[in-house]
Design a protein around this motif. Structure first.
Motif, mmCIF file in Angstrom:
data_model
loop_
_atom_site.group_PDB
_atom_site.id
_atom_site.type_symbol
_atom_site.label_atom_id
_atom_site.label_comp_id
_atom_site.label_asym_id
_atom_site.label_seq_id
_atom_site.Cartn_x
_atom_site.Cartn_y
_atom_site.Cartn_z
ATOM 1 N N ALA A 1 0.835 -1.208 0.000
ATOM 2 C CA ALA A 1 0.000 0.000 0.000
ATOM 3 C C ALA A 1 0.868 1.254 0.000
ATOM 4 O O ALA A 1 0.588 2.224 -0.717
ATOM 5 C CB ALA A 1 -0.931 -0.006 1.210
ATOM 6 N N ASP A 2 1.945 1.227 0.791
ATOM 7 C CA ASP A 2 2.860 2.374 0.836
ATOM 8 C C ASP A 2 3.573 2.564 -0.498
ATOM 9 O O ASP A 2 3.778 3.697 -0.957
ATOM 10 C CB ASP A 2 3.888 2.182 1.963
ATOM 11 N N MET A 3 3.959 1.456 -1.131
ATOM 12 C CA MET A 3 4.625 1.534 -2.429
ATOM 13 C C MET A 3 3.696 2.114 -3.483
ATOM 14 O O MET A 3 4.087 2.970 -4.285
ATOM 15 C CB MET A 3 5.111 0.141 -2.848
ATOM 16 N N ALA A 4 2.443 1.648 -3.485
ATOM 17 C CA ALA A 4 1.487 2.132 -4.478
ATOM 18 C C ALA A 4 1.212 3.624 -4.316
ATOM 19 O O ALA A 4 0.999 4.337 -5.304
ATOM 20 C CB ALA A 4 0.176 1.346 -4.368
ATOM 21 N N ALA A 5 1.232 4.087 -3.075
ATOM 22 C CA ALA A 5 0.968 5.506 -2.825
ATOM 23 C C ALA A 5 2.040 6.405 -3.438
ATOM 24 O O ALA A 5 1.804 7.594 -3.666
ATOM 25 C CB ALA A 5 0.877 5.761 -1.319
ATOM 26 N N GLU A 6 3.230 5.835 -3.720
ATOM 27 C CA GLU A 6 4.333 6.609 -4.285
ATOM 28 C C GLU A 6 4.350 6.603 -5.816
ATOM 29 O O GLU A 6 5.239 7.199 -6.427
ATOM 30 C CB GLU A 6 5.672 6.058 -3.764
ATOM 31 N N VAL B 1 -7.852 8.464 -8.325
ATOM 32 C CA VAL B 1 -6.391 8.564 -8.399
ATOM 33 C C VAL B 1 -5.740 7.501 -7.519
ATOM 34 O O VAL B 1 -4.760 6.855 -7.924
ATOM 35 C CB VAL B 1 -5.931 9.979 -7.983
ATOM 36 N N ARG B 2 -6.260 7.295 -6.319
ATOM 37 C CA ARG B 2 -5.710 6.275 -5.419
ATOM 38 C C ARG B 2 -5.752 4.892 -6.052
ATOM 39 O O ARG B 2 -4.780 4.134 -6.012
ATOM 40 C CB ARG B 2 -6.480 6.260 -4.101
ATOM 41 N N CYS B 3 -6.897 4.558 -6.636
ATOM 42 C CA CYS B 3 -7.037 3.244 -7.271
ATOM 43 C C CYS B 3 -6.146 3.125 -8.500
ATOM 44 O O CYS B 3 -5.567 2.058 -8.759
ATOM 45 C CB CYS B 3 -8.489 3.004 -7.651
ATOM 46 N N ALA B 4 -6.031 4.211 -9.262
ATOM 47 C CA ALA B 4 -5.220 4.187 -10.482
ATOM 48 C C ALA B 4 -3.751 3.930 -10.153
ATOM 49 O O ALA B 4 -3.040 3.283 -10.923
ATOM 50 C CB ALA B 4 -5.375 5.501 -11.237
ATOM 51 N N LYS B 5 -3.290 4.421 -9.023
ATOM 52 C CA LYS B 5 -1.901 4.178 -8.618
ATOM 53 C C LYS B 5 -1.657 2.682 -8.397
ATOM 54 O O LYS B 5 -0.645 2.128 -8.847
ATOM 55 C CB LYS B 5 -1.585 4.961 -7.344
ATOM 56 N N VAL B 6 -2.588 2.034 -7.687
ATOM 57 C CA VAL B 6 -2.452 0.588 -7.461
ATOM 58 C C VAL B 6 -2.563 -0.167 -8.782
ATOM 59 O O VAL B 6 -1.795 -1.104 -9.049
ATOM 60 C CB VAL B 6 -3.535 0.102 -6.472
ATOM 61 N N ARG C 1 4.122 -0.684 -13.735
ATOM 62 C CA ARG C 1 4.441 0.703 -14.054
ATOM 63 C C ARG C 1 4.528 1.531 -12.792
ATOM 64 O O ARG C 1 3.747 1.332 -11.861
ATOM 65 C CB ARG C 1 3.373 1.305 -14.985
ATOM 66 N N ALA C 2 5.461 2.467 -12.782
ATOM 67 C CA ALA C 2 5.617 3.378 -11.645
ATOM 68 C C ALA C 2 4.945 4.713 -11.923
ATOM 69 O O ALA C 2 5.215 5.702 -11.261
ATOM 70 C CB ALA C 2 7.098 3.595 -11.337
ATOM 71 N N TYR C 3 4.056 4.729 -12.909
ATOM 72 C CA TYR C 3 3.357 5.953 -13.276
ATOM 73 C C TYR C 3 1.963 5.589 -13.805
ATOM 74 O O TYR C 3 1.739 4.499 -14.317
ATOM 75 C CB TYR C 3 4.130 6.732 -14.353
ATOM 76 N N VAL C 4 1.027 6.514 -13.650
ATOM 77 C CA VAL C 4 -0.351 6.305 -14.085
ATOM 78 C C VAL C 4 -0.532 6.837 -15.499
ATOM 79 O O VAL C 4 -0.011 7.905 -15.839
ATOM 80 C CB VAL C 4 -1.331 7.018 -13.126
ATOM 81 N N VAL C 5 -1.263 6.098 -16.321
ATOM 82 C CA VAL C 5 -1.587 6.535 -17.679
ATOM 83 C C VAL C 5 -3.108 6.717 -17.782
ATOM 84 O O VAL C 5 -3.861 6.193 -16.951
ATOM 85 C CB VAL C 5 -1.103 5.520 -18.734
ATOM 86 N N ASP D 1 -5.487 3.777 -17.274
ATOM 87 C CA ASP D 1 -5.784 3.351 -15.902
ATOM 88 C C ASP D 1 -7.036 4.055 -15.391
ATOM 89 O O ASP D 1 -7.890 3.447 -14.728
ATOM 90 C CB ASP D 1 -4.603 3.681 -14.971
ATOM 91 N N ILE D 2 -7.149 5.333 -15.698
ATOM 92 C CA ILE D 2 -8.313 6.115 -15.287
ATOM 93 C C ILE D 2 -9.579 5.579 -15.954
ATOM 94 O O ILE D 2 -10.616 5.391 -15.310
ATOM 95 C CB ILE D 2 -8.115 7.612 -15.634
ATOM 96 N N LYS D 3 -9.491 5.299 -17.254
ATOM 97 C CA LYS D 3 -10.649 4.786 -17.987
ATOM 98 C C LYS D 3 -11.088 3.421 -17.449
ATOM 99 O O LYS D 3 -12.292 3.144 -17.334
ATOM 100 C CB LYS D 3 -10.319 4.660 -19.469
ATOM 101 N N ALA D 4 -10.125 2.575 -17.128
ATOM 102 C CA ALA D 4 -10.444 1.222 -16.665
ATOM 103 C C ALA D 4 -11.165 1.229 -15.326
ATOM 104 O O ALA D 4 -11.969 0.334 -15.042
ATOM 105 C CB ALA D 4 -9.162 0.389 -16.568
ATOM 106 N N LEU D 5 -10.893 2.239 -14.508
ATOM 107 C CA LEU D 5 -11.427 2.260 -13.150
ATOM 108 C C LEU D 5 -12.563 3.254 -12.946
ATOM 109 O O LEU D 5 -13.177 3.284 -11.873
ATOM 110 C CB LEU D 5 -10.302 2.577 -12.154
ATOM 111 N N ALA D 6 -12.843 4.065 -13.941
ATOM 112 C CA ALA D 6 -13.835 5.129 -13.774
ATOM 113 C C ALA D 6 -15.207 4.584 -13.381
ATOM 114 O O ALA D 6 -15.857 5.113 -12.472
ATOM 115 C CB ALA D 6 -13.940 5.958 -15.057
#
Length: 317
Positions: A212-217, A254-259, A266-270, A273-278
């Protein structure tokens, strides 16, 4: 996150999904959503008919992360203290002692949450939001990880208390499991009665906190944040919505997209990711205008149209 950390995160995430998938056959996407909510330190609302594996999901997830599991059957006569716990006077020690309720577990299944009174629902809401139970002025932390998987039956509404919008907004993700396909159903029918018995832990609860801490970064570019802001704004301005997504909804996305990004190495959100989780993150936060609702328009349809209207950042995957 370093490339090595991204690799470890994704491999561990896949292993957790596969482990739970031994119990819930053919439901990989739903399992990924629930695990995403856990690592984003949020809660899940499952709207499903009885017998679709909701209890098995909660038990398998708790066993996979070597955590504890509790199931609370919500009924109209359930009291807040039945959920959170109660302070009882011990005559032998002449002191009040706190007896924790079933909410003190890694994964709590709140079965048919809409059958409980609003007062009991509110007691659970405090724990979900704060991660603490306050009894007689004393705060008791529930620990980490802590996730509520609440269920409600979409068919039978007699004797239920509708979840208010403010409480729906507290659930990070709303999804459903649905019935298995024919092949999965045959395998379930031919197997053991309780498939959760054979589930073995893959990681410990401390490693869940680490993930969880890793995903938050995970990095989120300003253009992607602007994309999320524009989506939520359009849902509020849409003529078919009486209430659109709040800022809290955008933060949840945004929180979910990070995970989700970390689970895909990936260490970055594209933008994808937003579309998949919206839909699982935002749809339950929308209220469709009465006339549109009468015409059969759903929040998911409104959200799909909004996603088609809002252009993603240029250069996004």
């Amino acid at each position: 996150m370093t490339p090595e950390q991204s690799q470890w995160f994704a491999e561990t995430f896949d292993a957790l999904v596969a482990n739970v998938g031994q119990v819930l056959l053919g439901k990989e996407h739903a399992i990924r959503l629930v695990l995403t909510a856990m690592l984003a330190e949020g809660h899940v609302l499952l709207e499903d008919a009885p017998g679709t594996g909701k209890t098995s999901l909660a038990k398998a997830l708790a066993a996979t992360v070597q955590g504890s599991h509790q199931r609370i059957q919500f009924t109209p006569d359930l009291l807040p203290s039945d959920v959170t716990g109660v302070t009882i006077y011990d005559q032998s020690s002449q002191r009040f002692q706190f007896h924790p309720g079933p909410v003190f577990a890694s994964v709590v299944l709140a079965d048919e949450i809409n059958r409980a009174s609003p007062k009991t629902q509110a007691a659970l809401l405090e724990v979900m939001e704060e991660g603490n139970v306050t009894v007689d002025g004393v705060s008791h932390p529930v620990g980490r990880p802590f996730m509520v998987i609440a269920t409600q039956n979409p068919i039978e509404q007699a004797g239920t208390y509708r979840l208010p919008e403010a409480q729906l907004d507290r659930f990070l993700i709303k999804t459903s499991l649905g019935y298995p396909d024919r092949a999965a159903a045959l395998e379930i029918l031919a197997g053991a009665r309780d498939r959760t018995v054979g589930v073995r832990p893959k990681i410990g609860t401390e490693q869940v906190g680490t993930m969880a801490d890793m995903a938050a970064e995970v990095f989120v570019d300003e253009s992607v944040l602007d994309y999320v802001a524009r989506i939520t704004e359009v849902t509020r301005d849409d003529p078919q919505t009486a209430l659109g997504a709040s800022v809290r909804g955008g933060m949840a996305l945004v929180r979910c997209a990070k995970v989700w990004a970390a689970s895909h190495r990936r260490a970055y959100v594209v933008p994808d990711d937003i579309k998949a989780l919206a839909r699982p993150v935002l749809a339950h936060r929308l209220i469709v205008e009465a006339e549109a609702d009468f015409a059969g328009v759903t929040a998911a349809q409104v959200l799909d149209r909004v996603l088609g209207q809002v252009e993603p950042p240029v250069g996004g995957d």
